[in-house]
Design a protein around this motif. Structure first.
Motif, PDB file in Angstrom:
ATOM      1  N   UNK A  93      67.287 -79.297  25.099  1.00 36.74           N
ATOM      2  CA  UNK A  93      66.589 -78.219  25.656  1.00 36.74           C
ATOM      3  C   UNK A  93      65.904 -77.644  25.090  1.00 36.74           C
ATOM      4  N   UNK A  94      66.300 -76.775  23.965  1.00 36.84           N
ATOM      5  CA  UNK A  94      65.535 -76.501  23.392  1.00 36.84           C
ATOM      6  C   UNK A  94      63.491 -77.146  22.709  1.00 36.84           C
ATOM      7  N   UNK A  95      64.152 -78.472  22.192  1.00 40.33           N
ATOM      8  CA  UNK A  95      63.356 -79.953  21.668  1.00 40.33           C
ATOM      9  C   UNK A  95      62.594 -80.055  22.428  1.00 40.33           C
ATOM     10  N   UNK A  96      62.823 -80.181  24.126  1.00 36.93           N
ATOM     11  CA  UNK A  96      62.151 -80.167  25.397  1.00 36.93           C
ATOM     12  C   UNK A  96      61.091 -78.483  25.483  1.00 36.93           C
ATOM     13  N   UNK A  97      61.721 -77.585  25.954  1.00 37.45           N
ATOM     14  CA  UNK A  97      60.960 -76.155  25.588  1.00 37.45           C
ATOM     15  C   UNK A  97      59.201 -76.164  24.222  1.00 37.45           C
TER      16      UNK A  97
END
Length: 343
Positions: A93-97
């Protein structure tokens, strides 16, 4: 991020945990009898609570560094910061953001650079335009100051020349300001080339006469699909450019031709020509070339605007020239074109 804020973010996890433990406790209560059931429920809830608290605590300290780095970036008041300074993602999730932020940052940076370039080009044009307008204004004042002994006819003739230069500069600025809103200001019709060329020659007829330059339109006959107003401006810019660099007593020839792919309007002059090194750059914004600098008559905007307008109309401009042997500028009118796509 503080531990309390982290716990608030985990509120849905705690809600699911509570519901799940109530369900497990209920199953254990109805499945056993007496004090043993209550002891099992207590041990189970205590153990699960310990492991849940341990999971939440370890998770907080694991993600604390990420949130801290991110908070420092948010509090950074600098106008520009490198996307490379973003913290390393700890989950998908953090990578996508972070990837989304990276994409938005790059798009914003490219948009800013483009806007800065457009502003600079606009400022350069305004400065050049002001310089061009000031010259005929200053010349008009000199004419008026030295009017003694001059006839009214002579003064009117000279002032008319200077007003014509001012009018040309104002017209160029007007078309330059409207080129980005072209899609709202064109109307494609069948335009006879002889009419457009004759109107263009008529507009600068005095200059033709003063320089004793002969316009030749005997081989001009075709009609093309275009916008008459914008096409007139394109032709007028080319004619004005030819007149500027054609010596007294020369000639400018207009002719049209056609093949299976396109129609063409050729404007040939017997002027001083263009150096081969400058030929590929004549349509660049602000480019005057060695000849333009030598003659001090060029702002480098006329052919640039003509080229841009031609492309927006679905046409094109090309040029052929040799130094000292004249220049031929060709306006291309492709036969296959969807004019609904112009913008």
């Amino acid at each position: 991020m503080s531990f309390v804020q982290y716990l608030k973010d985990k509120r849905y996890f705690f809600a699911v945990y509570v519901v799940m433990m109530l369900f497990v406790s209920l199953i254990m209560f109805v499945s056993a009898n007496g004090q043993d059931a209550l002891n099992d429920i207590a041990y189970t809830n205590t153990g699960c609570f310990f492991f849940a608290a341990l999971y939440v605590t370890i998770g907080y300290f694991y993600r604390k560094s990420f949130y801290k780095e991110l908070s420092e970036l948010v509090g950074n008041k600098q106008e520009d910061w490198a996307i490379a300074a973003m913290p390393e993602p700890q989950n998908t999730t953090q990578e996508l953001y972070l990837n989304l932020l990276n994409q938005l940052y790059l798009e914003q940076s490219n948009g800013t650079l483009k806007l800065q370039g457009e502003i600079k080009d606009h400022q350069d044009f305004i400065l050049s335009w002001i310089h061009e307008v000031k010259l005929p204004i200053a010349a008009s004042r000199l004419i008026m100051e030295n009017r003694a002994g001059k006839t009214a006819e002579y003064l009117v003739d000279k002032l008319e020349d200077e007003l014509s230069k001012i009018d040309s500069s104002v017209e160029q600025a007007l078309y330059y300001s409207r080129i980005d809103s072209f899609s709202r200001d064109y109307f494609i019709t069948d335009v006879p080339l002889p009419i457009i060329v004759k109107e263009s020659v008529k507009k600068v007829a005095k200059l033709f006469i003063n320089k004793r330059i002969r316009p030749n339109m005997e081989e001009l006959s075709h009609s093309v699909n275009s916008d008459s107003k914008w096409l007139f401006y394109i032709v007028n810019q080319v004619v004005a450019n030819s007149l500027t660099y054609t010596e007294d007593g020369g000639s400018i020839t207009f002719l049209s031709e056609e093949d299976e792919q396109e129609k063409r309007l050729l404007i040939q002059d017997t002027g001083i020509g263009i150096k081969s090194a400058d030929l590929r750059r004549v349509f660049d914004k602000g480019f005057t070339g060695s000849i333009g600098r030598t003659h001090s008559k060029s702002t480098g905007m006329g052919l640039y605007l003509a080229k841009q307008m031609a492309l927006k109309l679905g046409h094109d401009l090309s040029i052929q020239s040799s130094e000292g042997q004249g220049t031929t500028l060709i306006i291309h009118f492709p036969k296959v074109r969807n004019y609904d796509d112009l913008r």
